[in-house]
Motif scaffolding. Structure first.
Motif: not given
Length: 354
Positions: A10-20, A33-43, A48-52
């Motif tokens: 999930a952390e790797k997915c968040i890093v990719i999403a930040q770069s994108a 970010l949706l994939k990260a939420e499915r794997l391991y929900p975090t604040t 970040l999903l709300a900002r996107v």
């Protein structure tokens, strides 16, 4: 797999999403970010999903034109599932490294060292090969098998007792129709998996960029084959020989003189004269040990210092990993806590080097 086990992915997915998101590719950012939420929900992912989503469609790339009505042939092609697995590239050097290890005959040849190699030489050789053959980095066919082979060789040859038994009894490779090689010579199989041994040398958080989770499993036992009744006695013969050799080797292999940890077998505490390193011996040590006490204590101090160096390296790797994660996610509190992580083994080592 539990949610906790998916945390790193999930952390790797968040890093990719930040770069994108930084590049203006909002659609890709939302997808990961949706994939990260499915794997391991975090604040962090939720914010970040709300900002996107608030930023709207992607700002980068050419503008899309409304698609025309698809034909029946297009619809059929889109519905047809594709199961093509992408081919992972590898260099001729990586393929040659895998081929060399998989054709070796014994543990020393696998690691590329001589029988006179020291413990430090063996560990240095393993580290070099592990970075070349780790399946997350080397995608050549047979890389996983070669990675397991060097791990098993290093685990046996860095254990003083197992190495002594291996040198006495020798290596006997086993060939089966299902695998090219099996590196378990007469029971010389490591209790650790290849990945566990890799983490011991490089830290539990070591990973290669872009490498996904790699699963290593022990070899499955071959299914029993139907044999003739009299063949059972012939099959038992090697087993009886191995049992006899094991019993005989016990008479020639002596137990260690000391231990760095107390136990029922080593209850008497002592410490070295030079560095004051604590160690433990048997109750009959004063009467039975006839060797040089000075040489024994020099060996004890060397083993203790080497152990502290390895523990110190693991502690530093863990602290650096936590600092990197905190900095990457912009968490100031976590960054401060990570910088304050202690390294007790390094502190002890520093005390001995003053």
């Amino acid at each position: 797999m539990t949610l906790e086990g998916n945390k790193d992915e999930a952390e790797k997915c968040i890093v990719i999403a930040q770069s994108a998101f930084a590049a203006g590719n909002n659609e890709k950012a939302e997808k990961f970010l949706l994939k990260a939420e499915r794997l391991y929900p975090t604040t962090i992912a939720k914010d970040l999903l709300a900002r996107v989503r608030a930023a709207g469609p992607s700002t980068a790339g050419p503008r899309r034109t409304p698609p025309s009505s698809p034909s029946a042939e297009d619809v059929r092609r889109r519905r047809a599932p594709t199961h093509q697995v992408p081919q992972r590239e590898y260099t001729p050097e990586q393929q040659e490294a895998v081929r060399r290890v998989n054709k070796c005959k014994d543990y020393y040849e696998i690691l590329g060292v001589t029988k006179e190699a020291t413990d430090s030489d063996i560990k240095k050789a393993y580290k070099k090969l592990a970075l070349q053959l780790h399946p997350d980095k080397n995608h050549a066919p047979g890389a996983a098998e070669a990675f397991k082979a060097i791990g098993n060789a290093a685990a046996i040859l860095t254990d003083a007792e197992k190495r002594k038994q291996y040198d006495i009894r020798g290596e006997e490779p086993v060939h089966t129709p299902h695998t090219h090689h099996q590196y378990y010579a007469r029971g010389f199989e490591s209790d650790l998996t290849a990945e566990e041994l890799f983490n011991m040398f490089f830290g539990a958080t070591a990973a290669f960029p872009g490498g996904g989770p790699t699963v290593y499993t022990r070899r499955r036992a071959r299914e029993p084959e139907q044999r003739e009744p009299h063949a059972g006695l012939v099959q038992l013969l090697p087993v009886l020989v191995l049992v006899l050799l094991s019993m005989m080797s016990g008479y020639f292999i002596s137990e260690p003189v000391y231990s760095l940890a107390p136990s029922s077998k080593y209850p008497v505490p002592r410490e070295t004269v030079n560095l004051k390193v604590p160690y433990y011996v048997k109750e009959n040590f004063h009467t039975d040990y006839q060797g040089s006490l000075r040489r024994l204590e020099m060996a004890i101090e060397e083993e203790y210092i080497v152990g502290l160096r390895h523990a110190c390296q693991r502690e530093r790797n863990y602290r650096d990993s936590m600092v990197w994660k905190a900095r990457n996610f912009g968490d100031e509190r976590q960054y401060g806590d990570a910088q304050k992580l202690r390294t007790p083994s390094c502190e002890k080592l520093h005390k001995y080097h003053r």
